[in-house]
Scaffold this motif. Structure first.
Motif, PDB file in Angstrom:
ATOM      1  N   UNK A   1      -9.148-108.322  28.289  1.00 23.22           N
ATOM      2  CA  UNK A   1      -8.118-107.767  29.160  1.00 23.22           C
ATOM      3  C   UNK A   1      -8.698-106.672  30.042  1.00 23.22           C
ATOM      4  N   UNK A   2      -8.229-106.626  31.309  1.00 24.45           N
ATOM      5  CA  UNK A   2      -8.614-105.508  32.167  1.00 24.45           C
ATOM      6  C   UNK A   2      -7.917-104.259  31.638  1.00 24.45           C
ATOM      7  N   UNK A   3      -8.667-103.158  31.518  1.00 27.80           N
ATOM      8  CA  UNK A   3      -8.101-101.954  30.919  1.00 27.80           C
ATOM      9  C   UNK A   3      -7.903-100.809  31.906  1.00 27.80           C
ATOM     10  N   UNK A   4      -8.571-100.864  33.069  1.00 25.05           N
ATOM     11  CA  UNK A   4      -8.388 -99.786  34.037  1.00 25.05           C
ATOM     12  C   UNK A   4      -8.678-100.299  35.438  1.00 25.05           C
ATOM     13  N   UNK A   5      -8.423 -99.459  36.432  1.00 20.82           N
ATOM     14  CA  UNK A   5      -8.583 -99.877  37.821  1.00 20.82           C
ATOM     15  C   UNK A   5     -10.034 -99.924  38.274  1.00 20.82           C
ATOM     16  N   UNK A   6     -10.953 -99.539  37.383  1.00 17.74           N
ATOM     17  CA  UNK A   6     -12.380 -99.630  37.696  1.00 17.74           C
ATOM     18  C   UNK A   6     -12.964-100.975  37.290  1.00 17.74           C
ATOM     19  N   UNK A   7     -12.142-101.831  36.684  1.00 16.45           N
ATOM     20  CA  UNK A   7     -12.608-103.161  36.324  1.00 16.45           C
ATOM     21  C   UNK A   7     -13.232-103.266  34.950  1.00 16.45           C
ATOM     22  N   UNK A   8     -13.000-102.274  34.100  1.00 12.55           N
ATOM     23  CA  UNK A   8     -13.500-102.356  32.724  1.00 12.55           C
ATOM     24  C   UNK A   8     -12.583-103.235  31.884  1.00 12.55           C
ATOM     25  N   UNK A   9     -13.122-103.751  30.781  1.00  7.34           N
ATOM     26  CA  UNK A   9     -12.353-104.667  29.938  1.00  7.34           C
ATOM     27  C   UNK A   9     -12.383-104.232  28.474  1.00  7.34           C
ATOM     28  N   UNK A  10     -11.376-104.679  27.735  1.00 11.12           N
ATOM     29  CA  UNK A  10     -11.404-104.641  26.273  1.00 11.12           C
ATOM     30  C   UNK A  10     -11.633-106.072  25.808  1.00 11.12           C
ATOM     31  N   UNK A  11     -12.136-106.232  24.588  1.00 10.13           N
ATOM     32  CA  UNK A  11     -12.498-107.577  24.137  1.00 10.13           C
ATOM     33  C   UNK A  11     -12.092-107.817  22.690  1.00 10.13           C
ATOM     34  N   UNK A  12     -11.561-109.012  22.453  1.00 13.00           N
ATOM     35  CA  UNK A  12     -11.252-109.468  21.102  1.00 13.00           C
ATOM     36  C   UNK A  12     -12.238-110.544  20.654  1.00 13.00           C
ATOM     37  N   UNK A  13     -13.338-110.682  21.378  1.00 14.87           N
ATOM     38  CA  UNK A  13     -14.315-111.733  21.069  1.00 14.87           C
ATOM     39  C   UNK A  13     -14.819-111.596  19.638  1.00 14.87           C
ATOM     40  N   UNK A  14     -14.996-112.737  18.978  1.00 14.22           N
ATOM     41  CA  UNK A  14     -15.357-112.769  17.564  1.00 14.22           C
ATOM     42  C   UNK A  14     -16.366-113.892  17.357  1.00 14.22           C
ATOM     43  N   UNK A  15     -17.582-113.543  16.985  1.00 13.54           N
ATOM     44  CA  UNK A  15     -18.635-114.553  16.824  1.00 13.54           C
ATOM     45  C   UNK A  15     -18.309-115.536  15.706  1.00 13.54           C
ATOM     46  N   UNK A  16     -17.586-115.105  14.681  1.00 20.81           N
ATOM     47  CA  UNK A  16     -17.209-116.004  13.582  1.00 20.81           C
ATOM     48  C   UNK A  16     -16.285-117.100  14.105  1.00 20.81           C
ATOM     49  N   UNK A  17     -15.322-116.695  14.954  1.00 23.89           N
ATOM     50  CA  UNK A  17     -14.405-117.670  15.572  1.00 23.89           C
ATOM     51  C   UNK A  17     -15.184-118.668  16.419  1.00 23.89           C
ATOM     52  N   UNK A  18     -16.091-118.161  17.236  1.00 22.64           N
ATOM     53  CA  UNK A  18     -16.866-119.028  18.130  1.00 22.64           C
ATOM     54  C   UNK A  18     -17.692-120.019  17.319  1.00 22.64           C
ATOM     55  N   UNK A  19     -18.345-119.527  16.273  1.00 25.39           N
ATOM     56  CA  UNK A  19     -19.172-120.409  15.439  1.00 25.39           C
ATOM     57  C   UNK A  19     -18.320-121.472  14.754  1.00 25.39           C
ATOM     58  N   UNK A  20     -17.119-121.091  14.301  1.00 22.74           N
ATOM     59  CA  UNK A  20     -16.225-122.062  13.660  1.00 22.74           C
ATOM     60  C   UNK A  20     -15.792-123.133  14.647  1.00 22.74           C
ATOM     61  N   UNK A  21     -15.474-122.723  15.880  1.00 19.81           N
ATOM     62  CA  UNK A  21     -15.074-123.686  16.916  1.00 19.81           C
ATOM     63  C   UNK A  21     -16.227-124.621  17.248  1.00 19.81           C
ATOM     64  N   UNK A  22     -17.406-124.047  17.407  1.00 18.86           N
ATOM     65  CA  UNK A  22     -18.575-124.878  17.702  1.00 18.86           C
ATOM     66  C   UNK A  22     -18.851-125.862  16.567  1.00 18.86           C
ATOM     67  N   UNK A  23     -18.568-125.424  15.350  1.00 18.11           N
ATOM     68  CA  UNK A  23     -18.760-126.309  14.205  1.00 18.11           C
ATOM     69  C   UNK A  23     -17.833-127.503  14.227  1.00 18.11           C
ATOM     70  N   UNK A  24     -16.724-127.389  14.952  1.00 16.49           N
ATOM     71  CA  UNK A  24     -15.770-128.496  15.118  1.00 16.49           C
ATOM     72  C   UNK A  24     -16.017-129.265  16.412  1.00 16.49           C
ATOM     73  N   UNK A  25     -17.120-128.959  17.086  1.00 15.14           N
ATOM     74  CA  UNK A  25     -17.445-129.663  18.332  1.00 15.14           C
ATOM     75  C   UNK A  25     -16.629-129.203  19.524  1.00 15.14           C
ATOM     76  N   UNK A  26     -16.052-127.993  19.443  1.00 14.43           N
ATOM     77  CA  UNK A  26     -15.204-127.481  20.516  1.00 14.43           C
ATOM     78  C   UNK A  26     -15.949-126.488  21.395  1.00 14.43           C
ATOM     79  N   UNK A  27     -15.604-126.470  22.666  1.00 10.42           N
ATOM     80  CA  UNK A  27     -16.076-125.424  23.563  1.00 10.42           C
ATOM     81  C   UNK A  27     -15.128-124.229  23.468  1.00 10.42           C
ATOM     82  N   UNK A  28     -15.628-123.055  23.763  1.00  6.90           N
ATOM     83  CA  UNK A  28     -14.803-121.853  23.780  1.00  6.90           C
ATOM     84  C   UNK A  28     -14.888-121.221  25.164  1.00  6.90           C
TER      85      UNK A  28
END
Length: 213
Positions: A1-28
């Motif tokens: 999500x964009x967090x301020x007018x300078x273009x900075x972001x917050x992130x909920x990215x989770x490598x465990x989630x990504x690895x689990x999705x990749x393990x199911x043959x899914x793109x993220x």
């Protein structure tokens, strides 16, 4: 999500989630939104430095978490941010191509009031233009379908008419419906239900769902 007018972001990215999705043959594809009430979308998109900072952070995060793509979900974009919005898509598309990332962008069903989203220009620079085929009716609207077939069909047809290549067009479909209630005073309210919960309402009320060809 964009967090301020300078273009900075917050992130909920989770490598465990990504690895689990990749393990199911899914793109993220990591989604970025502009939903914070603390930001001014026009201020972010109309400023070169803010756009650059936003694009850089998104691409860096995608690479850090081994994502396949970035999905831009900016909503309620004001007309005075229209040019900056397209410029942002152009700029981040260059970074995405250089790093083999898919770039997609979410859009409401094309209407006169959102014509400044410029689907034609989007179709020129992004990999996929996603039409959000839902929210035809919503909290506070008159009762009706989340996504009637004519609403959905019009959305795709208008996108193609505005110049989005068919091979770049994705139709997003809802996995929810709305339960509408009318109280004794005639006031109408509604809430979103997932499909399992909706089926439970049908069952609890002794109704039978039927398929309409």
């Amino acid at each position: 999500s964009i967090t301020d007018n300078d273009g900075n972001i917050s992130s909920l990215a989770d490598s465990v989630y990504v690895e689990a999705a990749h393990g199911q043959g899914l793109e993220v594809w990591g989604l970025v939104d502009n939903f914070s009430t603390e930001i001014d979308t026009a201020a972010v998109l109309n400023n070169t430095a803010s756009r650059e900072r936003l694009a850089e952070q998104l691409v860096n995060a995608a690479l850090e978490y081994n994502l396949e793509g970035i999905n831009v979900d900016f909503e309620l974009i004001p007309e005075d941010a229209a040019d900056g919005y397209i410029q942002f898509l152009r700029e981040i598309s260059i970074r995405c191509r250089a790093n083999s990332l898919v770039l997609s962008v979410d859009n409401p069903v094309p209407m006169e009031f959102n014509a400044h989203y410029n689907l034609n220009a989007q179709g020129e620079v992004v990999d996929y233009v996603i039409i959000m085929g839902y929210d035809e009716h919503y909290v506070g609207s008159e009762p009706g379908s989340v996504a009637s077939i004519s609403f959905v069909t019009d959305g795709v047809t208008k996108a193609l008419e505005e110049g989005v290549p068919a091979e770049k067009t994705i139709l997003a479909v809802p996995f929810y419906t709305r339960l509408w209630r009318t109280d004794t005073s005639g006031n109408v309210t509604s809430e979103a239900y997932g499909m399992d919960a909706a089926q439970a309402v049908v069952n609890d009320n002794g109704a039978v769902a039927s398929w309409n060809e």
